[in-house]
Design an enzyme around this catalytic site. Sequence first.
Site, PDB file in Angstrom:
ATOM      1  N   ARG A 228       7.995   5.397   5.039  1.00 57.18           N
ATOM      2  CA  ARG A 228       7.080   5.481   3.613  1.00 57.18           C
ATOM      3  C   ARG A 228       7.752   6.713   3.199  1.00 57.18           C
ATOM      4  NH1 ARG A 228       6.173   1.099   4.063  1.00 57.18           N
ATOM      5  NH2 ARG A 228       4.164   0.123   4.273  1.00 57.18           N
ATOM      6  N   GLU A 257       5.763   5.627  -5.515  1.00 59.22           N
ATOM      7  CA  GLU A 257       6.541   4.484  -6.101  1.00 59.22           C
ATOM      8  C   GLU A 257       5.679   3.893  -7.360  1.00 59.22           C
ATOM      9  OE1 GLU A 257       7.305   1.914  -2.873  1.00 59.22           O
ATOM     10  OE2 GLU A 257       8.360   3.472  -1.676  1.00 59.22           O
ATOM     11  N   HIS A 275      12.621  -0.099  -2.697  1.00 63.39           N
ATOM     12  CA  HIS A 275      11.733  -0.587  -1.555  1.00 63.39           C
ATOM     13  C   HIS A 275      11.961  -1.917  -1.283  1.00 63.39           C
ATOM     14  CE1 HIS A 275       7.407   0.307   0.686  1.00 63.39           C
ATOM     15  NE2 HIS A 275       8.578  -0.509   1.302  1.00 63.39           N
TER      16      HIS A 275
END
Length: 308
Positions: A228, A257, A275
């Site tokens: 993360r 993000e 991602h």
Amino acid sequence: MQILQIGPLSAAFNQRLADAYPVTALWSQTDPAAFLAAEGGHFDAVVTSSRFGLSAAQLELLPALRAVCSFGVGYDAIDVAAARERGVMVSNTPDVLTDCVADLAFGLIIDVARRVSEADRFVRAGQWAQGGFPLGHRVSGKRLGIVGLGRIGQAIARRAAGFDMQIAYHNRKAAEVDYRFEPSLTALADWADFLVLSCPGGAATHHLVSTEVLAALGPQGVLVNVARGAVVDEAALVSALLEGRLGGAGLDVFAAEPQVPEALLALPNVVLLPHIASGTVETRLQMEELVFANLAAYASDQPLVTPV
């Protein structure tokens, strides 16, 4: 069963869910908070993802909620503690994405070390005819530090063994494995050539990779993050890269993000991905099947298949 879907997934998933159950798309409401305040009592199941999560404030507006089925292995964006206090079951989609995430982590190791993405840009820009490309660094035989030796961390370690890498790891506690356990993350970073993050997100790991850890990894070290974004102090990371105090980075996740720190965009020794660690057709289909298996289990008053 009335389902509330917090955020959109793939078009195929959204359609399949709508075909199978009565479902309401929260993201399509003009004022989601006002909608929950007025209509939240009608929903007994939520479908969400590791991106969209489910907050304690949202839970308060869903008094009839009994199950949360999340698309993704991470659940730091879901207030699991608040859900458990209210007797709400939570499921995720573990295991099925382990190999793809580990593959991508190792791909980032190779990419940054051998300058693969940078070399691709070099050729596309027509620079090859003007001279040779700078040398990269070997991966085989190097020292790999893994932060978080769970399912994904162990899969990364198995891949590293095929490259004859020396492997050590940092966890909250030692695991029953043959790799060397290092209780100090700073000491692990000081030892490692590559530091790979595969730990959970959340408060316990927030900014775990600090200025001190980055300094220990040093100007030849490479950081790879498939965990993360918030596990890393992003401001400290940007500074270390800009000032040459870190050798490079391969990043699939970011703190805010889809925003990426602008300073990273021009750095040749940084590989930036949107991602996509679990982003393969095969894995996403398996994740989808697990979500529907958990929904079916709840609908038939059975235990969830993959409870958190």
